[in-house]
Motif scaffolding. Structure first.
Motif, PDB file in Angstrom:
ATOM      1  N   UNK A   1       0.758  -1.351  -0.085  1.00 20.43           N
ATOM      2  CA  UNK A   1       0.071  -0.009   0.056  1.00 20.43           C
ATOM      3  C   UNK A   1       0.692   1.304  -0.011  1.00 20.43           C
ATOM      4  N   UNK A   2       1.984   1.118   0.807  1.00 18.13           N
ATOM      5  CA  UNK A   2       2.742   2.601   0.805  1.00 18.13           C
ATOM      6  C   UNK A   2       3.429   2.526  -0.462  1.00 18.13           C
ATOM      7  N   UNK A   3       3.801   1.599  -1.199  1.00 20.01           N
ATOM      8  CA  UNK A   3       4.670   1.669  -2.382  1.00 20.01           C
ATOM      9  C   UNK A   3       3.673   2.323  -3.386  1.00 20.01           C
ATOM     10  N   UNK A   4       2.414   1.806  -3.448  1.00 15.96           N
ATOM     11  CA  UNK A   4       1.459   2.348  -4.259  1.00 15.96           C
ATOM     12  C   UNK A   4       1.171   3.677  -4.182  1.00 15.96           C
ATOM     13  N   UNK A   5       1.153   4.037  -2.719  1.00 12.86           N
ATOM     14  CA  UNK A   5       0.929   5.504  -2.484  1.00 12.86           C
ATOM     15  C   UNK A   5       1.908   6.237  -2.962  1.00 12.86           C
ATOM     16  N   UNK A   6       3.305   5.770  -2.839  1.00 17.25           N
ATOM     17  CA  UNK A   6       4.311   6.557  -3.129  1.00 17.25           C
ATOM     18  C   UNK A   6       4.365   6.818  -4.691  1.00 17.25           C
TER      19      UNK A   6
ATOM     20  N   UNK B   1       1.567  17.361 -21.858  1.00 20.16           N
ATOM     21  CA  UNK B   1       0.770  16.614 -23.114  1.00 20.16           C
ATOM     22  C   UNK B   1       0.459  15.171 -22.594  1.00 20.16           C
ATOM     23  N   UNK B   2       1.560  14.501 -22.047  1.00 24.01           N
ATOM     24  CA  UNK B   2       1.063  12.808 -21.626  1.00 24.01           C
ATOM     25  C   UNK B   2       0.342  13.007 -20.535  1.00 24.01           C
ATOM     26  N   UNK B   3       0.194  13.911 -19.465  1.00 28.03           N
ATOM     27  CA  UNK B   3      -0.568  13.941 -18.260  1.00 28.03           C
ATOM     28  C   UNK B   3      -0.238  12.899 -17.337  1.00 28.03           C
ATOM     29  N   UNK B   4      -0.274  11.524 -17.876  1.00 31.85           N
ATOM     30  CA  UNK B   4       0.233  10.514 -16.705  1.00 31.85           C
ATOM     31  C   UNK B   4       1.573   9.996 -17.089  1.00 31.85           C
ATOM     32  N   UNK B   5       2.071   9.392 -15.976  1.00 32.75           N
ATOM     33  CA  UNK B   5       3.301   8.418 -16.304  1.00 32.75           C
ATOM     34  C   UNK B   5       2.944   6.995 -16.286  1.00 32.75           C
ATOM     35  N   UNK B   6       3.736   6.294 -16.057  1.00 28.00           N
ATOM     36  CA  UNK B   6       3.507   4.660 -16.033  1.00 28.00           C
ATOM     37  C   UNK B   6       3.665   4.193 -14.559  1.00 28.00           C
ATOM     38  N   UNK B   7       3.421   3.051 -14.369  1.00 26.13           N
ATOM     39  CA  UNK B   7       3.649   2.490 -12.857  1.00 26.13           C
ATOM     40  C   UNK B   7       4.901   2.637 -12.145  1.00 26.13           C
TER      41      UNK B   7
ATOM     42  N   UNK C   1       6.642  13.441 -15.899  1.00 19.51           N
ATOM     43  CA  UNK C   1       7.967  13.996 -16.186  1.00 19.51           C
ATOM     44  C   UNK C   1       9.093  12.954 -16.415  1.00 19.51           C
ATOM     45  N   UNK C   2       9.136  11.692 -15.612  1.00 18.45           N
ATOM     46  CA  UNK C   2      10.173  10.918 -15.712  1.00 18.45           C
ATOM     47  C   UNK C   2       9.944   9.985 -17.220  1.00 18.45           C
ATOM     48  N   UNK C   3       8.728   9.946 -17.353  1.00 17.55           N
ATOM     49  CA  UNK C   3       8.500   9.079 -18.673  1.00 17.55           C
ATOM     50  C   UNK C   3       8.828  10.144 -19.849  1.00 17.55           C
ATOM     51  N   UNK C   4       8.418  11.433 -19.539  1.00 18.86           N
ATOM     52  CA  UNK C   4       8.976  12.437 -20.872  1.00 18.86           C
ATOM     53  C   UNK C   4      10.549  12.337 -21.023  1.00 18.86           C
ATOM     54  N   UNK C   5      11.191  12.394 -20.114  1.00 20.03           N
ATOM     55  CA  UNK C   5      12.679  12.264 -20.152  1.00 20.03           C
ATOM     56  C   UNK C   5      13.130  10.938 -20.994  1.00 20.03           C
ATOM     57  N   UNK C   6      12.444   9.816 -20.404  1.00 23.69           N
ATOM     58  CA  UNK C   6      12.804   8.572 -21.092  1.00 23.69           C
ATOM     59  C   UNK C   6      12.543   8.515 -22.557  1.00 23.69           C
ATOM     60  N   UNK C   7      11.334   9.211 -22.967  1.00 20.20           N
ATOM     61  CA  UNK C   7      11.117   9.433 -24.482  1.00 20.20           C
ATOM     62  C   UNK C   7      12.074  10.088 -25.030  1.00 20.20           C
ATOM     63  N   UNK C   8      12.434  11.260 -24.431  1.00 20.31           N
ATOM     64  CA  UNK C   8      13.643  12.059 -25.179  1.00 20.31           C
ATOM     65  C   UNK C   8      14.824  11.577 -25.352  1.00 20.31           C
ATOM     66  N   UNK C   9      15.221  10.600 -24.223  1.00 21.76           N
ATOM     67  CA  UNK C   9      16.431  10.010 -24.303  1.00 21.76           C
ATOM     68  C   UNK C   9      16.511   9.009 -25.686  1.00 21.76           C
ATOM     69  N   UNK C  10      15.082   8.645 -26.314  1.00 22.04           N
ATOM     70  CA  UNK C  10      15.161   8.048 -27.281  1.00 22.04           C
ATOM     71  C   UNK C  10      14.981   6.667 -27.529  1.00 22.04           C
TER      72      UNK C  10
ATOM     73  N   UNK D   1       7.903   4.100 -30.692  1.00 21.44           N
ATOM     74  CA  UNK D   1       7.317   4.891 -29.418  1.00 21.44           C
ATOM     75  C   UNK D   1       6.762   3.687 -28.332  1.00 21.44           C
ATOM     76  N   UNK D   2       6.085   2.929 -28.741  1.00 26.59           N
ATOM     77  CA  UNK D   2       5.438   1.751 -27.999  1.00 26.59           C
ATOM     78  C   UNK D   2       6.679   0.958 -27.323  1.00 26.59           C
ATOM     79  N   UNK D   3       7.706   0.988 -28.124  1.00 24.29           N
ATOM     80  CA  UNK D   3       8.705   0.063 -27.688  1.00 24.29           C
ATOM     81  C   UNK D   3       9.465   0.746 -26.433  1.00 24.29           C
ATOM     82  N   UNK D   4       9.002   1.850 -25.850  1.00 27.48           N
ATOM     83  CA  UNK D   4       9.557   2.492 -24.757  1.00 27.48           C
ATOM     84  C   UNK D   4       8.704   2.107 -23.628  1.00 27.48           C
ATOM     85  N   UNK D   5       9.202   1.676 -22.667  1.00 23.95           N
ATOM     86  CA  UNK D   5       8.565   1.046 -21.363  1.00 23.95           C
ATOM     87  C   UNK D   5       7.732   2.291 -20.935  1.00 23.95           C
ATOM     88  N   UNK D   6       6.279   2.031 -20.801  1.00 28.42           N
ATOM     89  CA  UNK D   6       5.611   2.882 -20.178  1.00 28.42           C
ATOM     90  C   UNK D   6       4.741   3.872 -21.135  1.00 28.42           C
ATOM     91  N   UNK D   7       4.989   3.548 -22.499  1.00 25.46           N
ATOM     92  CA  UNK D   7       4.528   4.395 -23.701  1.00 25.46           C
ATOM     93  C   UNK D   7       3.612   3.333 -24.425  1.00 25.46           C
TER      94      UNK D   7
END
Length: 256
Positions: A17-22, A57-63, A68-77, A95-101
């Motif tokens: 529960x704490x992990x999910x909350x974090x 634009x993306x609004x949400x990340x992934x698990x 913001x972290x997902x966006x950085x990963x997308x820009x990393x290519x 793009x869908x090959x990037x985890x979280x997209x």
């Protein structure tokens, strides 16, 4: 944990529960004034980094990661394609090959890239003089210089030399033997063009005209003269450089 020091089932549940909350509070852990939405509203979008703009634009990340972290990963290519131009060049499957997209986020990113390209062109279209080769080359440079295949674009102009519309008429290999002037002029006459321009790219980055380029130019020029739709120029786009075949004097040349 019980008296014996062993981890109980309740401890495991609480930990999850704490992990999910974090995870769900990752963006909230950023000071409010530094969050992309608030930063945009308070300071303006121009003050956001590329990653911050994408996160809005993306609004949400992934698990386990914020938008913001997902966006950085997308820009990393992916596959050697990185930065904002990487998004333009990446396919949906890249793009869908990037985890979280997923497919939705991939579609959002591709639409943003295309919208950016159209805004850039629209902002300068009124300033382009389509009888000036350098203006025309600059207008189409970003669209064509990144193409990995040869792409032939037909540009249709009205009686005042203003752009009516443009259209890709060939993609793959630009060969005179494979491109029919008939198809080019059917399109031009359909849109009421008084004159036309041809542009195509050389994926090598070197815009030197080939024999096939010259042959195609002369064939289209001759057909246009008979139909009363003048071919003003054929411009070859390389990597941040271009060649006007009219300025090269090819208009007066004949092939041996």
């Amino acid at each position: 944990m019980n008296d014996t020091g062993n981890i109980t089932k309740d401890d495991t549940k609480n930990g999850k529960k704490q992990l999910r909350k974090g995870d769900s509070r990752t963006m909230k852990s950023i000071p409010k004034e530094e969050r992309p939405y608030e930063k945009c509203l308070n300071c303006g979008a121009e003050h956001l980094s590329d990653a911050e703009l994408l996160s809005v634009i993306l609004r949400t990340g992934s698990k386990g990661e914020s938008a913001l972290e997902l966006s950085r990963k997308v820009l990393a290519g992916y596959g050697g394609k990185n930065g904002l131009l990487g998004i333009y060049h990446m396919s949906i499957s890249d793009l869908t090959g990037i985890r979280g997209v997923g497919t939705v986020k991939a579609a959002q990113l591709k639409c943003v890239a295309e919208l950016s390209r159209r805004i850039a062109r629209a902002s300068c279209s009124d300033r382009v003089v389509f009888t000036n080769p350098s203006d025309v080359a600059q207008y189409y440079m970003e669209e064509l210089r990144h193409c990995e295949q040869e792409t032939l674009v037909l540009v249709m102009l009205n009686s005042k030399g203003r752009l009516i519309r443009d259209k890709v008429v060939s993609k793959g290999t630009v060969r005179a033997s494979l491109i029919s002037p008939r198809e080019i002029f059917i399109e031009a006459l359909h849109h009421g063009a008084v004159s036309i321009l041809l542009l195509h790219n050389h994926p090598s980055g070197i815009p030197d005209p080939s024999r096939e380029d010259i042959l195609l130019t002369l064939r289209v020029k001759e057909a246009g003269a008979m139909l009363g739709v003048e071919l003003l120029d054929h411009i070859i786009i390389g990597d941040c450089q271009a060649v006007s075949m009219r300025e090269q004097g090819i208009w007066q040349n004949e092939l041996d």
